[in-house]
Design a protein around this motif. Structure first.
Motif, PDB file in Angstrom:
ATOM      1  N   ILE A  80      -4.614  -1.979   2.129  1.00 32.75           N
ATOM      2  CA  ILE A  80      -3.764  -0.796   2.013  1.00 32.75           C
ATOM      3  C   ILE A  80      -4.539   0.405   2.542  1.00 32.75           C
ATOM      4  O   ILE A  80      -5.562   0.783   1.977  1.00 32.75           O
ATOM      5  CB  ILE A  80      -3.347  -0.544   0.551  1.00 32.75           C
ATOM      6  CG1 ILE A  80      -2.722  -1.793  -0.064  1.00 32.75           C
ATOM      7  CG2 ILE A  80      -2.433   0.667   0.452  1.00 32.75           C
ATOM      8  CD1 ILE A  80      -1.450  -2.258   0.581  1.00 32.75           C
ATOM      9  N   PRO A  81      -4.046   1.047   3.629  1.00 35.78           N
ATOM     10  CA  PRO A  81      -4.734   2.245   4.127  1.00 35.78           C
ATOM     11  C   PRO A  81      -4.364   3.477   3.301  1.00 35.78           C
ATOM     12  O   PRO A  81      -3.202   3.692   2.978  1.00 35.78           O
ATOM     13  CB  PRO A  81      -4.218   2.369   5.564  1.00 35.78           C
ATOM     14  CG  PRO A  81      -2.915   1.655   5.570  1.00 35.78           C
ATOM     15  CD  PRO A  81      -2.975   0.613   4.499  1.00 35.78           C
ATOM     16  N   ILE A  82      -5.382   4.244   2.942  1.00 33.98           N
ATOM     17  CA  ILE A  82      -5.177   5.511   2.242  1.00 33.98           C
ATOM     18  C   ILE A  82      -5.707   6.589   3.174  1.00 33.98           C
ATOM     19  O   ILE A  82      -6.897   6.637   3.466  1.00 33.98           O
ATOM     20  CB  ILE A  82      -5.883   5.529   0.885  1.00 33.98           C
ATOM     21  CG1 ILE A  82      -5.294   4.404   0.027  1.00 33.98           C
ATOM     22  CG2 ILE A  82      -5.720   6.875   0.216  1.00 33.98           C
ATOM     23  CD1 ILE A  82      -5.899   4.276  -1.325  1.00 33.98           C
ATOM     24  N   LYS A  83      -4.798   7.431   3.660  1.00 30.09           N
ATOM     25  CA  LYS A  83      -5.127   8.419   4.683  1.00 30.09           C
ATOM     26  C   LYS A  83      -5.257   9.801   4.054  1.00 30.09           C
ATOM     27  O   LYS A  83      -4.275  10.407   3.659  1.00 30.09           O
ATOM     28  CB  LYS A  83      -4.037   8.421   5.756  1.00 30.09           C
ATOM     29  CG  LYS A  83      -4.344   9.278   6.938  1.00 30.09           C
ATOM     30  CD  LYS A  83      -3.263   9.124   7.993  1.00 30.09           C
ATOM     31  CE  LYS A  83      -3.597   9.925   9.216  1.00 30.09           C
ATOM     32  NZ  LYS A  83      -2.598   9.786  10.254  1.00 30.09           N
ATOM     33  N   PHE A  84      -6.506  10.292   3.974  1.00 32.63           N
ATOM     34  CA  PHE A  84      -6.758  11.597   3.382  1.00 32.63           C
ATOM     35  C   PHE A  84      -6.618  12.713   4.405  1.00 32.63           C
ATOM     36  O   PHE A  84      -6.236  13.822   4.084  1.00 32.63           O
ATOM     37  CB  PHE A  84      -8.154  11.643   2.755  1.00 32.63           C
ATOM     38  CG  PHE A  84      -8.245  10.779   1.534  1.00 32.63           C
ATOM     39  CD1 PHE A  84      -7.682  11.184   0.344  1.00 32.63           C
ATOM     40  CD2 PHE A  84      -8.874   9.558   1.582  1.00 32.63           C
ATOM     41  CE1 PHE A  84      -7.751  10.401  -0.780  1.00 32.63           C
ATOM     42  CE2 PHE A  84      -8.949   8.761   0.458  1.00 32.63           C
ATOM     43  CZ  PHE A  84      -8.389   9.183  -0.717  1.00 32.63           C
ATOM     44  N   ILE A 137      -0.981   7.361   0.431  1.00 28.47           N
ATOM     45  CA  ILE A 137      -0.904   5.911   0.617  1.00 28.47           C
ATOM     46  C   ILE A 137       0.050   5.607   1.766  1.00 28.47           C
ATOM     47  O   ILE A 137       1.208   5.998   1.753  1.00 28.47           O
ATOM     48  CB  ILE A 137      -0.465   5.221  -0.683  1.00 28.47           C
ATOM     49  CG1 ILE A 137      -1.503   5.491  -1.760  1.00 28.47           C
ATOM     50  CG2 ILE A 137      -0.269   3.730  -0.460  1.00 28.47           C
ATOM     51  CD1 ILE A 137      -1.158   4.983  -3.118  1.00 28.47           C
ATOM     52  N   GLU A 138      -0.453   4.910   2.766  1.00 28.10           N
ATOM     53  CA  GLU A 138       0.296   4.625   3.991  1.00 28.10           C
ATOM     54  C   GLU A 138       0.880   3.212   3.950  1.00 28.10           C
ATOM     55  O   GLU A 138       0.418   2.325   4.656  1.00 28.10           O
ATOM     56  CB  GLU A 138      -0.635   4.762   5.203  1.00 28.10           C
ATOM     57  CG  GLU A 138      -1.187   6.143   5.429  1.00 28.10           C
ATOM     58  CD  GLU A 138      -0.202   7.051   6.129  1.00 28.10           C
ATOM     59  OE1 GLU A 138       0.424   6.607   7.106  1.00 28.10           O
ATOM     60  OE2 GLU A 138      -0.065   8.197   5.687  1.00 28.10           O
ATOM     61  N   LEU A 139       1.891   2.998   3.126  1.00 30.08           N
ATOM     62  CA  LEU A 139       2.588   1.711   3.096  1.00 30.08           C
ATOM     63  C   LEU A 139       3.750   1.773   4.073  1.00 30.08           C
ATOM     64  O   LEU A 139       4.605   2.649   3.968  1.00 30.08           O
ATOM     65  CB  LEU A 139       3.155   1.439   1.706  1.00 30.08           C
ATOM     66  CG  LEU A 139       2.327   0.642   0.719  1.00 30.08           C
ATOM     67  CD1 LEU A 139       3.115   0.412  -0.550  1.00 30.08           C
ATOM     68  CD2 LEU A 139       1.848  -0.645   1.273  1.00 30.08           C
ATOM     69  N   GLU A 140       3.785   0.844   5.022  1.00 31.35           N
ATOM     70  CA  GLU A 140       4.894   0.844   5.986  1.00 31.35           C
ATOM     71  C   GLU A 140       6.192   0.449   5.296  1.00 31.35           C
ATOM     72  O   GLU A 140       7.241   0.977   5.588  1.00 31.35           O
ATOM     73  CB  GLU A 140       4.572  -0.094   7.143  1.00 31.35           C
ATOM     74  CG  GLU A 140       3.432   0.421   7.997  1.00 31.35           C
ATOM     75  CD  GLU A 140       3.005  -0.566   9.056  1.00 31.35           C
ATOM     76  OE1 GLU A 140       3.758  -1.514   9.354  1.00 31.35           O
ATOM     77  OE2 GLU A 140       1.904  -0.382   9.583  1.00 31.35           O
ATOM     78  N   GLU A 141       6.085  -0.528   4.395  1.00 28.43           N
ATOM     79  CA  GLU A 141       7.240  -0.954   3.602  1.00 28.43           C
ATOM     80  C   GLU A 141       6.713  -1.558   2.305  1.00 28.43           C
ATOM     81  O   GLU A 141       5.555  -1.973   2.238  1.00 28.43           O
ATOM     82  CB  GLU A 141       8.096  -1.957   4.368  1.00 28.43           C
ATOM     83  CG  GLU A 141       7.353  -3.180   4.834  1.00 28.43           C
ATOM     84  CD  GLU A 141       8.199  -4.075   5.720  1.00 28.43           C
ATOM     85  OE1 GLU A 141       8.096  -5.292   5.533  1.00 28.43           O
ATOM     86  OE2 GLU A 141       8.949  -3.558   6.554  1.00 28.43           O
TER      87      GLU A 141
END
Length: 148
Positions: A128-132, A114-118
């Motif tokens: 919400i981007p999820i980067k596999f 999970i790519e949460l900036e903050e």
């Protein structure tokens, strides 16, 4: 120091690659965690035999992540939080909260994807981007609503 990667390590290489890293990084992180083994003659010979196994395992892992990514396509999550003023919430919504909301829907995922900036600190709708992997990113819709 040269090491042989046993698993994919972001920004370093894929499983089975022989890479040159600083001695401390190899001794203190890669080797103890099982991500790599020292690249000596014995291990390089063993690598040739093990390379097919490592690549097959990496391919199975990649297929598993891609099937998980397909499950996540079009998922919408709703998380309820207490409101303190205007649209600010008490506390925040973090990657761990998103993981637990996905778990409630029957999808097991590691929070490292999970790519949460903050952390999210306001009510509203978020992508919400999820980067596999470097080439596979899935965006899910997250709605943060006021708890009644």
């Amino acid at each position: 120091m040269e090491v042989i990667l046993r698993t994919d390590v972001p920004k370093l290489g894929k499983a089975g690659d022989i890479v040159k890293v600083k001695d401390g990084y190899a001794r203190n992180y890669l080797i103890p965690k099982g991500f790599a083994i020292p690249a000596n003659q014995k291990n390089i010979k063993a690598l040739e035999k093990e390379r097919q196994l490592i690549l097959a395992k990496a391919e199975r892992e990649r297929k598993k992540l891609l099937s998980l990514a397909e499950k996540l396509e079009g998922i919408e999550l709703t998380i309820y939080r207490r409101k303190i003023e205007e649209d600010r919430i008490f506390g925040s919504v973090t990657a761990a909260d998103i993981v637990s909301a996905l778990k409630e829907k029957g999808i097991e995922i590691d929070k490292k994807f999970i790519e949460l900036e903050e952390p999210i600190k306001k009510l509203g709708t978020y992508e919400i981007p999820i980067k596999f992997s470097s080439d596979k990113v899935v965006n899910i819709k997250l709605e943060v609503l006021e708890e009644k």
